[in-house]
Design a protein around this motif. Structure first.
Motif, PDB file in Angstrom:
ATOM      1  N   TYR A  24       0.850  -1.187   0.000  1.00  0.00           N
ATOM      2  CA  TYR A  24       0.000   0.000   0.000  1.00  0.00           C
ATOM      3  C   TYR A  24       0.889   1.241   0.000  1.00  0.00           C
ATOM      4  O   TYR A  24       1.957   1.265   0.614  1.00  0.00           O
ATOM      5  CB  TYR A  24      -0.912   0.028   1.220  1.00  0.00           C
ATOM      6  N   GLU A  26       0.495   5.601   0.412  1.00  0.00           N
ATOM      7  CA  GLU A  26      -0.335   6.780   0.656  1.00  0.00           C
ATOM      8  C   GLU A  26       0.511   8.021   0.356  1.00  0.00           C
ATOM      9  O   GLU A  26       1.549   8.251   0.979  1.00  0.00           O
ATOM     10  CB  GLU A  26      -0.825   6.800   2.101  1.00  0.00           C
ATOM     11  N   CYS A  29       1.102  12.082   3.734  1.00  0.00           N
ATOM     12  CA  CYS A  29       1.011  11.721   5.153  1.00  0.00           C
ATOM     13  C   CYS A  29       1.970  12.588   5.971  1.00  0.00           C
ATOM     14  O   CYS A  29       3.158  12.688   5.644  1.00  0.00           O
ATOM     15  CB  CYS A  29       1.404  10.263   5.372  1.00  0.00           C
ATOM     16  N   PRO A 117      -2.576  10.418   7.456  1.00  0.00           N
ATOM     17  CA  PRO A 117      -2.826  10.730   6.049  1.00  0.00           C
ATOM     18  C   PRO A 117      -3.736  11.947   5.908  1.00  0.00           C
ATOM     19  O   PRO A 117      -4.570  12.219   6.772  1.00  0.00           O
ATOM     20  CB  PRO A 117      -3.510   9.468   5.525  1.00  0.00           C
ATOM     21  N   ASN A 119      -6.020  12.215   3.794  1.00  0.00           N
ATOM     22  CA  ASN A 119      -7.334  11.618   3.629  1.00  0.00           C
ATOM     23  C   ASN A 119      -7.621  10.712   4.823  1.00  0.00           C
ATOM     24  O   ASN A 119      -7.012   9.649   4.966  1.00  0.00           O
ATOM     25  CB  ASN A 119      -7.384  10.822   2.320  1.00  0.00           C
ATOM     26  N   ALA A 122      -8.077   6.959   4.628  1.00  0.00           N
ATOM     27  CA  ALA A 122      -6.939   6.078   4.350  1.00  0.00           C
ATOM     28  C   ALA A 122      -6.351   5.462   5.616  1.00  0.00           C
ATOM     29  O   ALA A 122      -5.538   4.540   5.533  1.00  0.00           O
ATOM     30  CB  ALA A 122      -5.849   6.841   3.597  1.00  0.00           C
ATOM     31  N   ARG A 125      -6.980   1.790   5.828  1.00  0.00           N
ATOM     32  CA  ARG A 125      -6.243   1.051   4.802  1.00  0.00           C
ATOM     33  C   ARG A 125      -4.774   0.913   5.177  1.00  0.00           C
ATOM     34  O   ARG A 125      -4.158  -0.131   4.939  1.00  0.00           O
ATOM     35  CB  ARG A 125      -6.402   1.752   3.447  1.00  0.00           C
TER      36      ARG A 125
END
Length: 198
Positions: A24, A26, A29, A117, A119, A122, A125
């Motif tokens: 994964y 991101e 962050c 993050p 978002n 996220a 996740r």
């Protein structure tokens, strides 16, 4: 609410490269290392390691799954202003320093790291990706217990099987309720005696 960036030097930051075989990624962050805000960067959860690389200068930190004691989702804004993934890490995050240097002595012990993050969706996740990565790197004790036929251990690590809480100072509490409510041997013995008398 934006998090101010600490300008103090953090020894853990070294030049990093994007890992291969990522589970994964991101792209935006912010990271906090031992209370120092590091700024914004990219967070990579790979099969072999966890890496955060700051935007602009490409420095960051690298984490080994074997030294990751726990990870959890933290939503307590009294501890950190944003929902984040909290990680408790054993020892220094790099192997580039001399083992005899005074800086290494400062880096010894458990290290608290937070990654938030941009978002908020996220966060889950990221947490799940780290859990999946831990499954690829079970503890040596877990492997030994599994060979002996003991299936009571979770190879995913502490964060997947343990209740995690924080105190008012943001310190990690592991199973505080279970520990307090666990009966001692003497109490168990008295219970069995009462049952026999009945």
């Amino acid at each position: 609410m934006p998090v101010p960036v600490c300008t103090a030097s953090v020894r853990a930051l070294t030049q990093q490269t994007v890992p291969s075989s990522c589970l994964y990624t991101e792209p935006a962050c912010t990271a906090q290392y031992r209370g120092s805000e590091l700024g914004s960067g990219k967070f990579y959860v790979a099969e072999t390691e966890i890496v955060w690389i700051r935007d602009g200068d490409e420095v960051g930190f690298k984490l080994n799954y074997k030294q990751l004691i726990a990870h959890a989702i933290s939503k307590d804004t009294n501890v950190y202003p944003r929902t984040c993934v909290y990680m408790l890490y054993e020892g220094a995050t790099t192997e580039t320093e001399s083992p005899n240097s005074s800086d290494d002595e400062e880096e010894s012990g458990n290290i608290e790291i937070r990654v938030a993050p941009q978002n908020d969706n996220a966060v889950q996740r990221i947490y799940q990706a780290i859990s999946d990565g831990q499954l690829l790197h079970p503890d040596d004790e877990d492997e030994s217990d599994s060979e002996e036929g003991d299936l009571g251990f979770n190879p995913g690590g502490l964060a997947m099987s343990t209740q995690i809480r924080f105190d008012s100072d943001g310190q990690l509490l592991v199973n505080p309720d279970n520990e307090q409510n666990m009966p001692d041997e003497e109490e168990d013995s008295r219970r069995f005696e009462d049952m026999e008398e009945d």
